[in-house]
Design a protein around this motif. Structure first.
Motif, mmCIF file in Angstrom:
data_model
loop_
_atom_site.group_PDB
_atom_site.id
_atom_site.type_symbol
_atom_site.label_atom_id
_atom_site.label_comp_id
_atom_site.label_asym_id
_atom_site.label_seq_id
_atom_site.Cartn_x
_atom_site.Cartn_y
_atom_site.Cartn_z
ATOM 1 N N GLN A 154 0.819 -1.218 0.000
ATOM 2 C CA GLN A 154 0.000 0.000 0.000
ATOM 3 C C GLN A 154 0.852 1.268 0.000
ATOM 4 O OE1 GLN A 154 -3.385 -0.379 -0.312
ATOM 5 N NE2 GLN A 154 -2.617 -2.458 -0.568
ATOM 6 N N MET A 155 2.173 1.116 -0.117
ATOM 7 C CA MET A 155 3.108 2.247 -0.075
ATOM 8 C C MET A 155 2.935 3.057 1.201
ATOM 9 S SD MET A 155 4.068 3.802 -3.705
ATOM 10 C CE MET A 155 2.551 3.711 -4.622
ATOM 11 N N ALA A 156 2.812 2.368 2.306
ATOM 12 C CA ALA A 156 2.664 3.032 3.594
ATOM 13 C C ALA A 156 3.728 2.599 4.589
ATOM 14 C CB ALA A 156 1.279 2.751 4.163
ATOM 15 N N CYS A 157 4.743 1.863 4.132
ATOM 16 C CA CYS A 157 5.753 1.473 5.120
ATOM 17 C C CYS A 157 7.177 1.752 4.634
ATOM 18 C CB CYS A 157 5.563 0.020 5.545
ATOM 19 S SG CYS A 157 5.866 -1.219 4.290
ATOM 20 N N SER A 158 7.661 1.081 3.650
ATOM 21 C CA SER A 158 9.027 1.128 3.121
ATOM 22 C C SER A 158 9.879 -0.006 3.679
ATOM 23 C CB SER A 158 9.747 2.472 3.318
ATOM 24 O OG SER A 158 10.282 2.592 4.612
ATOM 25 N N ALA B 75 15.298 3.522 5.571
ATOM 26 C CA ALA B 75 16.657 3.521 6.123
ATOM 27 C C ALA B 75 17.629 3.005 5.068
ATOM 28 C CB ALA B 75 16.704 2.628 7.351
ATOM 29 N N GLY B 76 18.789 3.649 5.004
ATOM 30 C CA GLY B 76 19.847 3.153 4.114
ATOM 31 C C GLY B 76 19.555 3.274 2.633
ATOM 32 N N THR C 99 19.790 3.849 -6.298
ATOM 33 C CA THR C 99 18.977 2.894 -7.056
ATOM 34 C C THR C 99 17.970 2.170 -6.149
ATOM 35 O OG1 THR C 99 20.641 1.161 -6.792
ATOM 36 C CG2 THR C 99 20.807 2.545 -8.764
ATOM 37 N N SER C 100 17.587 2.800 -5.049
ATOM 38 C CA SER C 100 16.602 2.193 -4.145
ATOM 39 C C SER C 100 15.222 2.145 -4.793
ATOM 40 C CB SER C 100 16.501 3.018 -2.860
ATOM 41 O OG SER C 100 17.638 2.827 -2.064
ATOM 42 N N ARG C 101 14.496 1.089 -4.495
ATOM 43 C CA ARG C 101 13.097 0.972 -4.920
ATOM 44 C C ARG C 101 12.312 0.241 -3.833
ATOM 45 N NH1 ARG C 101 11.542 1.601 -10.333
ATOM 46 N NH2 ARG C 101 9.485 1.510 -9.383
ATOM 47 N N LEU C 102 10.989 0.378 -3.898
ATOM 48 C CA LEU C 102 10.129 -0.425 -3.030
ATOM 49 C C LEU C 102 9.789 -1.689 -3.811
ATOM 50 C CD1 LEU C 102 7.698 2.320 -1.639
ATOM 51 C CD2 LEU C 102 9.731 1.347 -0.534
ATOM 52 N N SER C 103 10.180 -2.826 -3.268
ATOM 53 C CA SER C 103 9.992 -4.061 -4.036
ATOM 54 C C SER C 103 8.519 -4.365 -4.289
ATOM 55 C CB SER C 103 10.675 -5.243 -3.339
ATOM 56 O OG SER C 103 10.143 -5.433 -2.051
ATOM 57 N N CYS C 104 7.629 -3.871 -3.429
ATOM 58 C CA CYS C 104 6.191 -4.152 -3.635
ATOM 59 C C CYS C 104 5.653 -3.445 -4.869
ATOM 60 C CB CYS C 104 5.380 -3.756 -2.404
ATOM 61 S SG CYS C 104 5.273 -1.969 -2.129
ATOM 62 N N GLN C 105 6.406 -2.475 -5.386
ATOM 63 C CA GLN C 105 5.942 -1.722 -6.552
ATOM 64 C C GLN C 105 6.531 -2.267 -7.856
ATOM 65 O OE1 GLN C 105 3.498 0.618 -6.194
ATOM 66 N NE2 GLN C 105 3.587 -0.267 -4.137
ATOM 67 N N ILE C 106 7.255 -3.367 -7.769
ATOM 68 C CA ILE C 106 7.892 -3.897 -8.969
ATOM 69 C C ILE C 106 7.242 -5.218 -9.359
ATOM 70 C CG2 ILE C 106 10.057 -4.740 -9.960
ATOM 71 C CD1 ILE C 106 11.499 -2.763 -8.076
ATOM 72 N N ASP C 107 6.571 -5.199 -10.491
ATOM 73 C CA ASP C 107 6.016 -6.432 -11.036
ATOM 74 C C ASP C 107 6.945 -6.911 -12.133
ATOM 75 O OD1 ASP C 107 3.784 -6.584 -9.373
ATOM 76 O OD2 ASP C 107 2.690 -5.141 -10.617
ATOM 77 N N PRO D 5 18.899 -4.186 1.886
ATOM 78 C CA PRO D 5 19.697 -3.251 2.685
ATOM 79 C C PRO D 5 20.067 -3.840 4.038
ATOM 80 C CG PRO D 5 17.614 -2.259 2.003
ATOM 81 C CD PRO D 5 17.555 -3.687 1.623
ATOM 82 N N ALA D 6 21.222 -3.489 4.533
ATOM 83 C CA ALA D 6 21.713 -4.021 5.810
ATOM 84 C C ALA D 6 20.795 -3.632 6.958
ATOM 85 C CB ALA D 6 23.117 -3.491 6.078
ATOM 86 N N THR D 7 20.073 -2.536 6.779
ATOM 87 C CA THR D 7 19.224 -2.045 7.865
ATOM 88 C C THR D 7 17.866 -2.728 7.896
ATOM 89 O OG1 THR D 7 18.740 -0.295 6.342
ATOM 90 C CG2 THR D 7 20.223 0.240 8.142
ATOM 91 N N SER D 8 17.629 -3.638 6.960
ATOM 92 C CA SER D 8 16.333 -4.309 6.917
ATOM 93 C C SER D 8 16.301 -5.451 7.940
ATOM 94 C CB SER D 8 16.092 -4.850 5.515
ATOM 95 O OG SER D 8 15.001 -5.717 5.514
ATOM 96 N N HIS D 9 15.388 -5.358 8.889
ATOM 97 C CA HIS D 9 15.286 -6.411 9.894
ATOM 98 C C HIS D 9 13.907 -7.028 9.820
ATOM 99 C CE1 HIS D 9 19.032 -5.537 11.795
ATOM 100 N NE2 HIS D 9 18.707 -4.271 11.904
#
Ligand code: FES
Length: 109
Positions: free
Chosen positions: A41-45, A74-75, A79-87, A100-104
């Protein structure tokens, strides 16, 4: 078709995907730690990935909403993208993205 995910530890995880598959879903099915809390929903990242530079220009450009969400991620990199927006489609066979290293993934703790 295949997608390569490079983990924050530097390992490459290759996932099988098909045209029309969503990149976030493919990552999650492959066991990668992308939360995707808002389920596209493009509400988190929390689905943020860094696309390999040679692939970045081949993706459909990010919408303004996506750019705004990425500003909060974060981080972020150029070339960052939101993976939920890529079909995915056939032209993206071999796509390589980095987690990203900051993804937990909080579910693991
Ligand atoms: S899953 Fe929330 S922005 Fe992608």
């Amino acid at each position: 078709m295949k997608v390569d995910f490079v983990t924050s530890a530097g390992d490459t995880v290759t996932a099988e995907a098909g045209p029309g598959d969503n990149l976030l879903r493919v990552a999650q099915s492959a066991g990668l730690p992308l939360e995707g809390t808002c389920e596209g929903q493009m509400a988190c990242s929390t689905c943020h990935v860094i696309v390999a530079p040679e692939w970045f220009d081949r993706l459909a450009p990010a919408s303004e909403e996506e750019e705004d969400m990425l500003d909060l991620a974060a981080g972020v990199a150029r070339t960052s993208r939101l993976s939920c927006q890529i079909d995915l489609d056939e032209t993206l066979d071999g796509l390589t993205v980095r987690i990203p290293a900051t993804s937990h993934d909080m579910r693991r703790f």
